[in-house]
Scaffold this motif. Structure first.
Motif, PDB file in Angstrom:
ATOM      1  N   ILE A 246       0.830  -1.081  -0.170  1.00  0.00           N
ATOM      2  CA  ILE A 246      -0.151  -0.184   0.028  1.00  0.00           C
ATOM      3  C   ILE A 246       0.813   1.273   0.031  1.00  0.00           C
ATOM      4  O   ILE A 246       0.760   2.230  -0.666  1.00  0.00           O
TER       5      ILE A 246
ATOM      6  N   TRP B  55       4.497  -2.400   6.494  1.00  0.00           N
ATOM      7  CA  TRP B  55       3.425  -1.645   6.538  1.00  0.00           C
ATOM      8  C   TRP B  55       3.631   0.024   6.179  1.00  0.00           C
ATOM      9  O   TRP B  55       4.825   0.280   6.253  1.00  0.00           O
ATOM     10  N   CYS B  56       2.552   0.562   6.066  1.00  0.00           N
ATOM     11  CA  CYS B  56       2.860   1.996   5.887  1.00  0.00           C
ATOM     12  C   CYS B  56       3.569   2.556   6.956  1.00  0.00           C
ATOM     13  O   CYS B  56       3.532   2.306   8.083  1.00  0.00           O
TER      14      CYS B  56
ATOM     15  N   CYS C  53       1.878   3.389  10.453  1.00  0.00           N
ATOM     16  CA  CYS C  53       0.664   2.320  10.521  1.00  0.00           C
ATOM     17  C   CYS C  53       0.963   1.655  12.112  1.00  0.00           C
ATOM     18  O   CYS C  53       2.153   1.361  12.430  1.00  0.00           O
TER      19      CYS C  53
ATOM     20  N   CYS D 154      -3.798  -6.346   5.905  1.00  0.00           N
ATOM     21  CA  CYS D 154      -2.497  -5.765   6.362  1.00  0.00           C
ATOM     22  C   CYS D 154      -1.951  -6.488   7.578  1.00  0.00           C
ATOM     23  O   CYS D 154      -0.941  -6.650   7.836  1.00  0.00           O
TER      24      CYS D 154
ATOM     25  N   ASN E 166      -8.554  -1.373  13.074  1.00  0.00           N
ATOM     26  CA  ASN E 166      -8.419  -0.075  12.699  1.00  0.00           C
ATOM     27  C   ASN E 166      -9.462   0.387  11.891  1.00  0.00           C
ATOM     28  O   ASN E 166      -9.820   1.371  11.271  1.00  0.00           O
TER      29      ASN E 166
ATOM     30  N   GLN F 192      -5.967   0.229  16.417  1.00  0.00           N
ATOM     31  CA  GLN F 192      -4.646   0.431  15.533  1.00  0.00           C
ATOM     32  C   GLN F 192      -4.967   1.614  14.553  1.00  0.00           C
ATOM     33  O   GLN F 192      -5.831   1.394  13.794  1.00  0.00           O
TER      34      GLN F 192
ATOM     35  N   CYS G 116      -4.500   3.408  11.414  1.00  0.00           N
ATOM     36  CA  CYS G 116      -4.305   3.338   9.811  1.00  0.00           C
ATOM     37  C   CYS G 116      -4.034   4.711   9.141  1.00  0.00           C
ATOM     38  O   CYS G 116      -5.402   5.208   8.889  1.00  0.00           O
ATOM     39  N   PRO G 117      -3.072   5.009   9.202  1.00  0.00           N
ATOM     40  CA  PRO G 117      -3.199   6.704   8.780  1.00  0.00           C
ATOM     41  C   PRO G 117      -3.425   6.830   7.076  1.00  0.00           C
ATOM     42  O   PRO G 117      -3.872   7.682   6.851  1.00  0.00           O
ATOM     43  N   THR G 118      -3.234   5.656   6.611  1.00  0.00           N
ATOM     44  CA  THR G 118      -3.659   5.614   5.261  1.00  0.00           C
ATOM     45  C   THR G 118      -5.206   5.875   4.953  1.00  0.00           C
ATOM     46  O   THR G 118      -5.607   6.595   4.013  1.00  0.00           O
ATOM     47  N   TYR G 119      -6.098   5.100   5.583  1.00  0.00           N
ATOM     48  CA  TYR G 119      -7.310   4.982   5.346  1.00  0.00           C
ATOM     49  C   TYR G 119      -8.470   5.603   6.384  1.00  0.00           C
ATOM     50  O   TYR G 119      -9.350   6.034   5.996  1.00  0.00           O
TER      51      TYR G 119
HETATM   52  S1  SF4 Z   1      -3.111   0.579   4.824  1.00  0.00           S
HETATM   53 FE1  SF4 Z   1      -3.488   1.201   7.054  1.00  0.00          FE
HETATM   54  S2  SF4 Z   1      -3.642  -0.766   8.111  1.00  0.00           S
HETATM   55 FE2  SF4 Z   1      -2.747  -1.073   5.960  1.00  0.00          FE
HETATM   56  S3  SF4 Z   1      -0.402  -1.074   6.613  1.00  0.00           S
HETATM   57 FE3  SF4 Z   1      -1.263   1.100   5.544  1.00  0.00          FE
HETATM   58  S4  SF4 Z   1      -1.421   2.204   7.512  1.00  0.00           S
HETATM   59 FE4  SF4 Z   1      -1.255   0.069   8.232  1.00  0.00          FE
END
Ligand code: SF4
Ligand SMILES: Cc1ncc(C[n+]2csc(CCOP(=O)(O)OP(=O)(O)O)c2C)c(N)n1
Ligand SMILES: Cc1ncc(C[n+]2csc(CCOP(=O)(O)OP(=O)(O)O)c2C)c(N)n1
Ligand code: SF4
Ligand SMILES: [Mg+2]
Ligand SMILES: [Mg+2]
Lengths: 628, 317, 628, 317
Positions: A62, D29-30, D33, D64, D134, D212, D214-217
């Protein structure tokens, strides 16, 4: 067309080289906007009348780290003066923001000696010595492979227009491509306006400045890279979508009011699209708790007279297996779209494969005849959903529509369909049921029967997955079971007899016949055309119906000395004496007793026309040696 | 049903349904099986409510109890083991006007169907879910079910079931968006009927656990409750399951319980000295999923075509 | 042998007619003990050295009402002077407690004109007129069909020995059978003692009295019904089991220490047996929450180095599909026993079908080569579990062992196996793993690799269902995926090359070759023998390995003018121009490009030798007409 | 670990494991995360406990979070979406000595795996189950999960999630044979570590829900809790998760809670004004399934052959 003459308009420059098509890639770290630039370039090219196929290069993670092999993110745009049906062979031109992201593409065979690579060179003077060394090594490697590398200070050049070149350089590169491919800058500005308009005029202006800067930069530094790809004449109105969007549009076109799904790559984006849009036709998307519930929910809705579909990929279909059997057994109309990916098991979730054909047909325990179709183009992704819905309701059964990651993520223009009210599911029938008419009043000649819907007076019956009579009464006697099996099987034969003979691409007789199915259509026909242009006696035929198969294949195959399938699923290498063949080849052998061979790969990639062409020549050579 | 009017006439419905209208094929459960009583209770409610049989759908999984739809004279769906709830939800999704009864067994619901159970509760679609809890797998001939008492000898645990039984009521009360939970027993037709009626009237998913006798395989599991009816704790509340005076002698043990009190409901569900019957919890304010899934039901074909056209516009060159 | 001369010993009677075999049925309402009587009769016959096959007639409902068609409960015993491998053709003799229970049997084709039916006649004077009328009508119907009906006052006769003839008459009937088939009464008494001993001597005495009463009754009333079936000579020690018990014994013989299952008919009784017995080898049965968890639990145990199996039937396999793919992909050894039943969907849960062959082989999305075996006899149910475990571990893959309801519920004697320690899974290997050795160190010549087990030092790896390298590292590159696919496929070829050529039953060449698999072995060979005895040039070959198929079939098939399969799964009737064929036929056509036809039925019944024989003659006739 | 002895020597183990011994491939992971922190906590515990890496098995589904095993230097099983728990149970069944960590996501555990979740709790096998919550489907790129807050815009509910979120802790506390339930957050390594350690030490299935990030989503879903740390209610008890003094400033809100009090635990789990972290419930007396499945492990081949022989005898003629 934009009326204002732009200072940068192509007319001002002397003669670009006219070429029939080119394939360009922009490759970068994730987050550098390569895809956005490529999408705009693709859209512009389509609007200018070119055939176009764009496909995104997506990293497996991702947020992959910068400058990593696995992190390559980008886009490929193939465009030309004719319709483009596939992602093509090796790229002609590559714009790369670092050298690391190229390795994965090289491993995928995306480039050939001679491919021009415009490479960001800031790494040569990077403070980190490792990076410097990596860059030097990369450069050497690229040169060794025969690529024509041109190092360029792209970010440096962007600095004239932005303080943050990492973010802005994608538009700069777009400008460069506009020079290289003689694109109308006004059109590019319009696209930028469309894409960034919501973010305000300052953003648009900044991006336009970068665009124009890139154009000027290329015009002054890449004078020799200047091409023109003529437009296609007299195009009917077009829409540009990827295959999953086309599926989504097809679902709406079919009037399917319920999409019941569970997220799974690469199917999910079709549901994403529908989640945003299906309310336009008054439909809903249900995200179920798992794939079993997803199909169960759709089956329940369909039992209740509502058109429903479920969309999934391999592991999801595996879980739906039991319900697929129930739908067949109890004759509940249901459309299942299966967007194939690499298998078996979790396999290659984001990659291309056509590996689920046999499990779609045979995966259900017991004899469970169902209809299996495969879309060969993005346009067919739209139309075949509509066909599938009609078939499901007419034949009162499960229809599986196969597509794959290649279609799902490829973006290409196709003829805008002229909408028809008949495509849509008819309104719910709540008129009283004919008293005494059985819920499965099978026509002994066709196996078809009308279907009572809850709410229809006098139509009450209890659907069951047990063996049952035409009254849907549970029955354990030999005759009832045999009759039910026969009627379900007969429906397939009824459909088969109505199917048109497949059309041969090329001469009706010859040395070699290629049989294909699904997303390989464009690449196969392109390869066949190339071979034929050079005198090879090869033709191809492409199946949309896999179960049942259209009649007439026997005669077609009889016209050729050898028949082979070209597929993207596993077959043993030729070095093995006893080979397991590709999946369609197995089916054809069984049905037709013809010694069908197969050429197939499981590299997670679409098959390119070039690869297929090479294989066809190999086969033709072997045939002529055999004859000699 | 038929109220006398001022002018001494009654309004007769166009169609009047008798009990027989809700009967399907002859019920083929074992003699003495509790399923018979549940079927009768549901048929009575359908008759009392004068539900047109074509507007009723009974949905089930697989098991003895899941034969239920076959014995109803309505539409029915006898589907797959464990999957009654997703199917029922699908039926309701775009046909919210249909009346849905779900028949599911303790294996069907709490073992193979457990994931759907959690989520069906959360969807809270308007249907009546009857858990036929006979503490055994009946149809497949006596295997341990999640609700089998510890130590029960079955064909898969001939030396006695290993684990303490799952408490379906307690579990359900822990799920999210739960809107109606009740318990009753098959052997008291009055309370059974009253409970199912209350459940039927609830707008949302009503979950009713019914202790159901299986004389063939678990003839002793409810002995305790049957031989000592004081162990049946009848819940009383003005908003609860109405308690018929006829029950006074049969089930003397009573407790007042406010069905909006979740804490008390959970405590009642957890008791193993007595078995509480009646309404444990109700909350009519929980969102119902069909209110989302029904959206757009009334759209005309022309509207749809226009919508699709607009959708295509977004992709037009 | 019992030394005491019994007053009823056969020696005292003049010459029973010697016959090679007979098929007897006892048919009753549920709960009348017919099965118990038949089981004792079968066991006695086996102990006296006859070949025996007994099969229970089970009503679809748990407690069906009395005197109902669907309620027929009973038993068929076929016994003879040779080994008996199947339930045979129409019965020779029937003992029926009422006329209603015969209708279902008649529909199943269980009787022929001439079949002798000894029918309880108390219904003729029943107080309820409906019953009386039913009986009269039934009698007329039976006579019309040409059965030889002898009405008998059985319960009446029992009254001399018991006040409750409904419960006791089964032993009375057993006594009658002892007269009719010249059985040793002392042996019958011993059996009764064994069966009822636990209930005390009074019960034994009462049953013995009924037995002897029945014997005397028959001796005086059925003087013409008196047969002798000679024993088989020199039998090795035998055990008498049904197929599911044999599976259970096989699981123990293989040293499989974990059976992870979810109840489903007709597989469950194997697990019931194991739940009672597997502690004898220190194993356990895990009843999981569903089939997915059942296979997942077994996969987890196997990953951890413990031998595990899962046992299921069609709908259960459907749910296991996804995990089957994981086992293949990640090379976890696993045995799955699939006891087939009628399909598709819930189908005919208690009935016989061989309908899951193609879904076992092809049901998993992607290319998932696995080993598929089928037991042809009850004895093979035992031995092939042991084979399956060895194959699973050697080839590090999923092995599916197919049986069906026919084997599962048939009871027959077979050679008691001589146990071997090597059959058992070896003890857990916890020696350190060779440092640096990959967890999938595929031998490129065979695809095989050694397997690290948790607890083994230096063997740490992460199993994954994603495409992976030999180090089990997730890999999305083309080569890794292709290599993995190849190695998994190669294993099948390695096994194939090691398989012995199948043995032809009959002459190696001829007009017609029948190919079969699974439980039809006995019936097919019996039919072939009958046809051959009358001069028909037919042979048969029976496959145990379905995936991969043993080499050598090509040559075998080449020796015959026509090849057909005989199977119990669906194929379209011959009246259809374009037929969907039975499942093995499809496989053979695909692999061998031979025009294999099929004869198959889906009547929920085993195929009888007579039916097959008739079909063989039909085919032979057509062939000779063709030739003429 | 190394205690000084009377003679000033220490006992050094034959093998001494460092943190690196528990590291697998580079965690992908991001950045930011929450999974990274959880991984580190588990690796620290393994190191502190000096677990031989070959005796540790981490099991996961797909997501993830389920990449977890790949980043451990131990044995691992990265299986199928939703199926971590049955696999982990299978591993323990006949290898009770192995240490099992289960990594599962809110989709993996509470959606597709929900049925196994109920039953794994009931089996109560000795393992540590970490729910990486998350509130989103991460790996598949932002679809609604059962724990997504109502109204959250996702790719499957672009106009906002429809239903109230499932509360995994509350649900778990309603299941049967539940023996250990705790909550913590990824952004406090001290409490995270202490909670997982307590869970690891528990004999039976310890279920730990970890909020947890999840900064991305879902970068905003825990904003409330992060911006106002008083909303974190730290549970204190001598038998609870030890509360490090370092937490005093970070999370000032405290509550005494006896982990044997199920009623109080359920009430705490249900609160939506605060989020309780620490040990909600523990009961070490619950039966553990491996105590049944391990039976017969020590039997010799000879014994087995004799057993089989006896089994055959029962069928002998
Ligand atoms: S998408 Fe969200 S849960 Fe998945 S690795 Fe990235 S930050 Fe973590
Ligand atoms: C997928 C699948 N697995 C297993 C079965 C076999 N099966 C049928 S009913 C049943 C359990 C029935 O128990 P329960 O749900 O408690 O219903 P009851 O018969 O007790 O009413 C099982 C395991 C099946 N039909 N389908
Ligand atoms: C059978 C199956 N269905 C769907 C998927 C696709 N899938 C992979 S991960 C995932 C959900 C992940 O969400 P979660 O469990 O919350 O984990 P996270 O990524 O958030 O850590 C889904 C739907 C799959 N791999 N297999
Ligand atoms: S077996 Fe039990 S549950 Fe099934 S019908 Fe008979 S009594 Fe009822
Ligand atoms: Mg039950
Ligand atoms: Mg998540």
């Amino acid at each position: 067309m934009n009326e204002q003459a732009s200072p940068f308009s192509p007319a001002q420059h002397a003669g670009p080289t006219v070429i029939p098509e080119h394939t360009v890639e922009i490759v970068s770290d994730s987050g550098e906007g390569a895809q956005k630039a490529g999408q705009i370039f693709g859209a512009m090219s389509a609007k200018m009348g070119n055939g176009v196929w764009t496909v995104e290069i997506i990293p497996a993670e991702i947020k992959p780290p910068a400058r990593s092999k696995a992190g390559a993110s980008g886009i490929r745009i193939r465009f030309g003066e004719k319709q483009i049906t596939n992602m093509g062979d090796e790229a002609d031109l590559v714009l790369a923001f670092n050298e690391q992201v190229l390795y994965g593409r090289i491993a995928n065979g995306a480039y050939r000696p001679g491919t021009v690579i415009l490479l960001e060179n800031k790494w040569a003077s990077h403070p980190d010595d490792t990076v410097k060394a990596q860059y030097a090594a990369g450069l050497a490697e690229l040169n060794k492979r025969g690529f024509v590398v041109r190092e360029m200070a792209l970010e440096q050049a962007c600095l004239a227009h932005t303080s943050n070149p990492r973010v802005g350089k994608n538009m700069f590169v777009l400008g460069m491509l506009c020079w290289i491919y003689d694109r109308d800058l006004a059109r590019a500005r319009a696209e930028i306006n469309g894409v960034f308009g919501r973010k305000g005029s300052a953003v648009v202006a900044r991006n336009v400045e970068l665009l124009e800067g890139g154009y000027q930069f290329a015009r002054s530094t890449l004078t020799d890279l200047h091409y023109h790809v003529p437009p296609r004449p007299n195009l009917p109105p077009q829409v540009v979508t990827n295959g999953n969007e086309a599926i989504g549009l097809g679902v709406m076109g079919a009037g399917i009011e319920l999409v019941s799904m569970y997220p799974i790559t690469p199917a999910t984006s079709a549901s994403h699209y529908l989640a945003r849009e299906i309310e336009r036709i008054g439909g809903v998307v249900h995200q179920a708790e798992d794939e079993i519930a997803a199909i169960g929910f759709a089956v329940g809705a369909s039992y209740a007279g509502k058109t429903a579909c479920t969309i999934t990929s391999g592991p999801g279909m595996a879980l739906k297996t039991e319900f697929m059997g129930l739908a067949v057994m109890s004759e509940v109309p249901l459309v299942m779209v299966l967007v194939q990916r690499g298998g078996p098991s979790t396999g290659l979730p984001t990659k291309v494969e056509q590996g689920d054909l046999l499990s779609a047909i045979y995966g259900t325990p017991g004899d469970a005849p169902k209809i299996v179709l495969a879309a060969a183009t993005i346009e067919e992704c739209f139309h075949l959903v509509i066909t599938a819905r009609q078939l499901a309701e007419t034949f009162r059964t499960l229809v599986i529509l196969l597509t794959d990651a290649n279609l799902a993520t490829g973006v290409s223009p196709w003829d805008r369909p002229t909408l028809q009210a008949e495509w849509m599911a008819p309104p719910l029938d709540q008129a009283p049921w004919k008293k005494g008419l059985a819920p499965y009043a099978w026509d002994p000649a066709t196996g078809l029967s009308p279907r009572p819907i809850p709410g229809q007076r006098d139509g009450m019956y209890v659907l069951t997955g047990l063996a049952h009579t035409e009254r849907s009464k549970v029955a354990y006697d030999p005759e009832s079971n045999e009759l039910g099996c026969q009627m379900r099987s007969l429906k397939l034969e009824t459909l088969r007899q109505g199917l048109a003979k497949p059309v041969v691409h090329g001469d009706p007789t010859g040395d070699l016949l290629v049989v294909g199915w699904g997303s390989t259509l464009g690449a196969i026909e392109e390869a066949v055309d190339r071979v034929r242009a050079k005198g090879g006696k090869v033709s191809s035929v492409h199946l949309r119906f896999l179960s049942p198969m259209a009649p007439g294949l026997d005669e077609i195959m009889a016209g050729f000395r050898q028949v082979m399938t070209v597929e993207i699923n596993y077959s043993d290498p030729h070095t093995m004496a006893h080979r397991r063949l590709a999946q369609l080849a197995q089916l054809l052998r069984m049905e037709h007793l013809v010694d069908v061979d197969s050429y197939s790969q499981v590299q997670g990639q679409p098959l390119s026309p070039g690869k297929i062409e090479a294989e066809l020549w190999k086969r033709l050579k072997a045939l002529s040696e055999e004859a000699a | 049903m038929f109220g006398l009017k001022r002018d001494w006439t009654v309004t007769l419905p166009e169609r009047y349904f008798t009990f027989e209208d809700y009967e399907g094929g002859e019920a083929r459960w074992c003699p003495g099986c509790g399923d018979h009583a549940i079927l009768t209770a549901v048929q009575r409610i359908c008759r009392d409510e004068q539900l047109p049989p074509e507007q009723v759908v009974s949905v089930s999984g697989i098991g003895c109890s899941s034969r239920f739809p076959h014995y109803m004279g309505t539409y029915g769906f006898h589907g797959l083991h464990g999957r009654a709830l997703p199917v029922a939800a699908g039926v309701k999704a775009r046909r919210p006007e249909l009346k849905v009864w779900v028949a599911t067994g303790d294996g069907d619901c709490c073992s193979i169907g457990a994931g759907h159970w959690i989520h069906a509760i959360r969807y809270n679609m308007d249907m009546t879910v009857m858990l036929f809890d006979n503490a055994i797998y009946g149809l497949t001939k006596k295997q341990t079910s999640p609700t089998s008492p510890k130590g029960l000898s079955t064909n898969t645990h001939p030396r006695g079931a290993w684990l303490p039984p799952l408490n379906p009521t307690q579990a359900t009360l822990g799920f999210t968006n739960v809107s109606f939970v009740a318990q009753t027993v098959d052997w008291n037709p009055v309370h059974l009927h009253a409970t199912l009626k209350k459940a039927y009237e609830h707008k949302g998913l009503s979950f009713v656990r019914i202790l159901q006798r299986c004389p063939t395989y678990t003839d002793k599991v409810f002995d305790d409750l049957q031989s000592d009816p004081r162990k049946i704790l009848v819940l009383e509340h003005e908003r609860g399951v109405p308690v018929d005076p006829a029950l006074d002698r049969v089930f003397p043990t009573r407790q007042a319980h406010d069905p909006s009190d979740m804490g008390a409901a959970r405590a009642l569900a957890a008791r193993d000295d007595v078995f509480a019957i009646g309404l444990l919890f109700q909350d009519e304010s929980c969102p119902r999923y069909e209110d989302f899934t029904r959206r757009g039901l009334d759209m005309s074909v022309d509207d749809k075509l226009a919508g699709l056209d607009a959708a295509l516009d977004r992709f037009a060159l």
